[in-house]
Design an enzyme around this catalytic site. Structure first.
Site, short mmCIF file in Angstrom:
data_model
loop_
_atom_site.label_atom_id
_atom_site.label_comp_id
_atom_site.label_asym_id
_atom_site.label_seq_id
_atom_site.Cartn_x
_atom_site.Cartn_y
_atom_site.Cartn_z
N ARG A 54 -24.67 67.91 44.41
CA ARG A 54 -25.01 67.35 43.09
C ARG A 54 -24.40 65.95 42.97
O ARG A 54 -25.01 65.03 42.44
CB ARG A 54 -24.52 68.27 41.95
CG ARG A 54 -24.64 67.61 40.59
CD ARG A 54 -24.58 68.56 39.40
NE ARG A 54 -23.65 69.65 39.52
CZ ARG A 54 -22.32 69.54 39.48
NH1 ARG A 54 -21.74 68.37 39.30
NH2 ARG A 54 -21.55 70.61 39.61
N TYR A 107 -45.71 56.15 27.55
CA TYR A 107 -46.00 57.51 28.00
C TYR A 107 -45.59 58.50 26.90
O TYR A 107 -44.48 58.40 26.34
CB TYR A 107 -45.24 57.78 29.30
CG TYR A 107 -45.25 59.22 29.71
CD1 TYR A 107 -46.46 59.90 29.88
CD2 TYR A 107 -44.07 59.92 29.90
CE1 TYR A 107 -46.48 61.24 30.23
CE2 TYR A 107 -44.09 61.25 30.27
CZ TYR A 107 -45.30 61.90 30.42
OH TYR A 107 -45.32 63.22 30.76
N ASP A 179 -39.60 50.29 31.99
CA ASP A 179 -40.24 51.36 32.77
C ASP A 179 -41.26 50.69 33.68
O ASP A 179 -42.27 50.15 33.22
CB ASP A 179 -40.90 52.36 31.82
CG ASP A 179 -41.51 53.56 32.56
OD1 ASP A 179 -41.89 53.39 33.73
OD2 ASP A 179 -41.60 54.64 31.95
N LYS A 204 -45.19 58.99 40.69
CA LYS A 204 -46.42 58.21 40.64
C LYS A 204 -46.58 57.36 41.91
O LYS A 204 -46.64 57.90 42.99
CB LYS A 204 -46.43 57.38 39.35
CG LYS A 204 -46.09 58.22 38.10
CD LYS A 204 -47.14 59.27 37.84
CE LYS A 204 -46.80 60.37 36.86
NZ LYS A 204 -45.77 60.27 35.90
#
Ligand SMILES: Cc1ncc(COP(=O)(O)O)c(C=O)c1O
Length: 384
Positions: A54, A107, A179, A204
């Site tokens: 992690r 978005y 973004d 994407k």
């Protein structure tokens, strides 16, 4: 970014940054370190600096170094999804009572995160047209800590002048977040234009093959990068080793894919513009687009995303989506295969009734890298 790559061109960095040969075997591609923990040589004796996946994992490190090199940033961080990256950023930058300016087109999931999740923690937001720097300046209050921008925006393909907003942000002493999902770092470099943080849905164009969900943050500044890395570990929504590896693999062809996405989308936009059933085409590559000049200034080319409005309203738009055959009806974007969707009922259903509601007659395309003649033929038959 490591100094080793600063002098290299983008395509070279995409393939080499973070991708050092495996020290043990010489494997030219970083292995998938599918492991949670690491043997210590005596308490605290870490062999490669890794103790628990992690906190850090070698395959994720390779991706994070690559991301920092591609965006020209100091620190890259990879997350389980784009929204996980956004959540980590928001809860690092903002505390209750703070305010953030968000765009009037974004978005739907980003808006939902602000409006339904972060707002419950006492963080306030207001909406501004980020293509107008004066409107953003007016929306800033003495509690504003950040301006959030998506350019090109999802799904209306609005363009924001990043350098102009960086000036507004600097003057106001707030952070500018961009973004960069629609453009990818190959087409647009927000940090070089003055942004403080870049956000990605790696799902994407970066992954590029519709086979992985991931997210990223890249910072211009080492201190903010350290703070985010602390929160990334403390909150825990990290990218797994296999997901990191597959994104790293996708990135190697990012430049050639983006060139083809842009070429194909330009041809598709030009065809749609001539089509009698299409009332408006939203593509920043078209000279008529209100953001065309700014896009031409800050982007290498105009990308693979197009939205268009259809004569006959919502039902007609839905019909076009249903009739498409080669364009697969589905959410998401940025893969090699072309996708079509109805934002009002699909990706942006969560903004219905809000200031970010999208037109009902809107269709969104993610133009893939198939042969463009096949794509044009499919759209013509779908439009009827
Ligand atoms: C522009 C943009 N930002 C962020 C996200 C969220 O990313 P993810 O779906 O990987 O959580 C998306 C997803 O569609 C997006 O289009």
């Amino acid at each position: 970014m490591s100094d080793q790559h600063t002098h290299q061109n983008f395509e070279t960095r995409a393939i080499h940054a973070g991708n050092t040969a495996d020290p043990l075997t010489g494997a030219v591609v970083p292995p998938i370190y599918q492991v949670s923990t690491y043997k210590q040589d005596g308490v605290g004796g870490l062999r490669g600096g890794y103790e628990y996946s992690r906190s850090a994992n070698p395959t994720r490190t390779a991706l994070e170094e690559n991301l920092a090199a591609l965006e020209g940033g100091r620190r890259g961080l990879a997350f389980a999804s784009g929204l996980a990256a956004e959540d980590c950023l928001l809860r690092t930058l903002l505390v209750p009572g703070d305010h953030v300016v968000i765009p009037n087109d974004a978005y739907g999931g980003t808006f939902r995160l602000f409006a339904k999740v972060v707002a419950r923690w006492g963080v306030e937001w207001s909406v501004a047209d980020t293509s107008d720097p004066a409107a953003v300046r007016d929306a800033i209050t003495d509690r504003t800590k950040a301006i959030w921008v998506e350019t090109p925006s999802n799904p209306l393909l609005g363009i924001t002048d990043i350098a102009a907003l960086a000036d507004v942000a600097r003057t106001a002493g707030v952070r500018l977040v961009v973004d960069n999902t629609f453009a990818s770092p190959y087409l647009q470099q927000p940090l070089a234009l003055g942004a403080d943080v870049v956000v990605h849905s790696l799902t994407k164009y970066m992954g590029g093959h519709s086979d992985v969900v991931g997210g990223a943050l890249v910072t211009a500044d080492e201190t903010l990068g350290e703070e985010l890395a602390y929160h990334q570990n403390a909150m825990g929504a990290v990218a797994g080793p296999f997901d990191s590896w597959i994104v790293l693999r996708g990135i190697k062809t990012l430049a050639v894919r983006m060139d083809r996405h842009s070429e194909n989308a330009t041809r598709v936009a030009e065809m749609l513009q001539q089509h009698p059933k299409v009332t408006q085409v939203l593509y920043p590559g078209l000279p008529e687009h209100p953001g065309h000049e700014v896009a031409a200034k800050q982007m290498r080319s105009f990308g693979g995303m197009i939205s268009f409005r259809v004569e006959g309203g919502e039902e007609a738009a839905v019909e076009v989506c249903n009739r498409a055959k080669l364009f697969t009806l589905g959410e998401s974007l940025g893969g090699v295969e072309s996708l079509i969707e109805h934002p009002g009922r699909m990706t942006h259903a969560s903004v219905a009734g809000s200031l970010l509601e999208v037109p009902a007659d809107l269709v969104r395309l993610s133009v893939g890298i198939e042969n463009v003649d096949d794509l044009l033929e499919d759209l013509r038959q779908a439009l009827g």
